[in-house]
Write an enzyme that holds these catalytic residues in place. Sequence first.
Site, PDB file in Angstrom:
ATOM      1  N   GLY A  28       0.812  -1.215   0.000  1.00 55.75           N
ATOM      2  CA  GLY A  28       0.000   0.000   0.000  1.00 55.75           C
ATOM      3  C   GLY A  28       0.842   1.260   0.000  1.00 55.75           C
ATOM      4  O   GLY A  28       2.036   1.230  -0.322  1.00 55.75           O
ATOM      5  N   HIS A  34       4.579   1.800  -7.941  1.00 57.30           N
ATOM      6  CA  HIS A  34       3.558   0.735  -7.965  1.00 57.30           C
ATOM      7  C   HIS A  34       2.686   0.852  -9.218  1.00 57.30           C
ATOM      8  O   HIS A  34       2.316  -0.146  -9.831  1.00 57.30           O
ATOM      9  CB  HIS A  34       2.628   0.858  -6.754  1.00 57.30           C
ATOM     10  CG  HIS A  34       3.300   0.674  -5.436  1.00 57.30           C
ATOM     11  ND1 HIS A  34       3.491   1.706  -4.541  1.00 57.30           N
ATOM     12  CD2 HIS A  34       3.823  -0.427  -4.851  1.00 57.30           C
ATOM     13  CE1 HIS A  34       4.097   1.248  -3.466  1.00 57.30           C
ATOM     14  NE2 HIS A  34       4.321  -0.030  -3.626  1.00 57.30           N
ATOM     15  N   SER A 182       9.475   5.633  -3.203  1.00 58.08           N
ATOM     16  CA  SER A 182       9.314   4.647  -2.137  1.00 58.08           C
ATOM     17  C   SER A 182       8.258   5.161  -1.177  1.00 58.08           C
ATOM     18  O   SER A 182       8.170   6.373  -0.935  1.00 58.08           O
ATOM     19  CB  SER A 182      10.651   4.491  -1.399  1.00 58.08           C
ATOM     20  OG  SER A 182      10.446   3.900  -0.133  1.00 58.08           O
TER      21      SER A 182
END
Length: 279
Positions: A28, A34, A182
Amino acid sequence: MKVIKTCAEMSALCQAAERPLGLVPTMGALHEGHLSLTRQARADNAALAASIFVNPTQFGPHEDFGSYPRRLERDLELLAAQGTDVVFAPPPEEIYPAGFDTWIEPGAVAEGMEGAARPGHFRGVATVVAKLFGITRPNRAYFGQKDGQQVAVIRKITTDLNLAVNIITMPTIREPDGLAQSSRNANLTPEQRTAAPVVYRALRAAESLWHTGERDAGRLQAAARAVLQSEPLVESVDYVSVVDADTMAAVDAVSNQPAMVAIAARVGSVRLIDNVVLV
Ligand code: PAF
């Protein structure tokens, strides 16, 4: 987009899903790194699953499990916008029910660097990833090169345990100043955020030296360390390593095999990792 909390429901849904099925496992606090994985997975597959699970077993007792950023609502919006079909967001007791007692212990690939700095970390990663593969049975699973040793560990357990999934590695996504994206960057103060690109500058110093023909690992490491030392907000350096890009074994000299230069350093209290592959 369906949001599923139980293993049984997720398994059933994935079994009925169109094929090929792509899986993007995450913890998450999604960022562009992502989203580059979900974008590729969406393009490659008929169905797209993502998981959001802050896996307690990959954090050491004094690590940042408690302060790891959690932003479920926002993450779900982002995943929906990417055309994700199903999100698995289980509570910890669903993945680790009472009596859970089976672990995957990766070997040499997990010993150095993150494995040495974070004992038990890759045992937790390998176990949860194998479980996610078992629950979803994806055809392809997507991981970012930023966690280069993690990818090597996952590739190794996939081969060694004959897990029928194709591991796809996607390039590191960077901020314009070079900082690797990150979830932990959210914990940097503005001053630390300004200092943080030093990690990538240090990697680039080693890479530039390699481009000039230098092959000695010690000299490549020294070039990177000198850059890290020039930044006062670098509190500590866990490692600057030059390793074989597949096995993660330390090398004395870079040969014709691809090598990875990897750094873990703390800027303030935030631990940053990054790497470049010399090919
Ligand atoms: O890279 C991560 O976010 C995690 O280590 C992973 C692969 C989702 C396993 O918890």
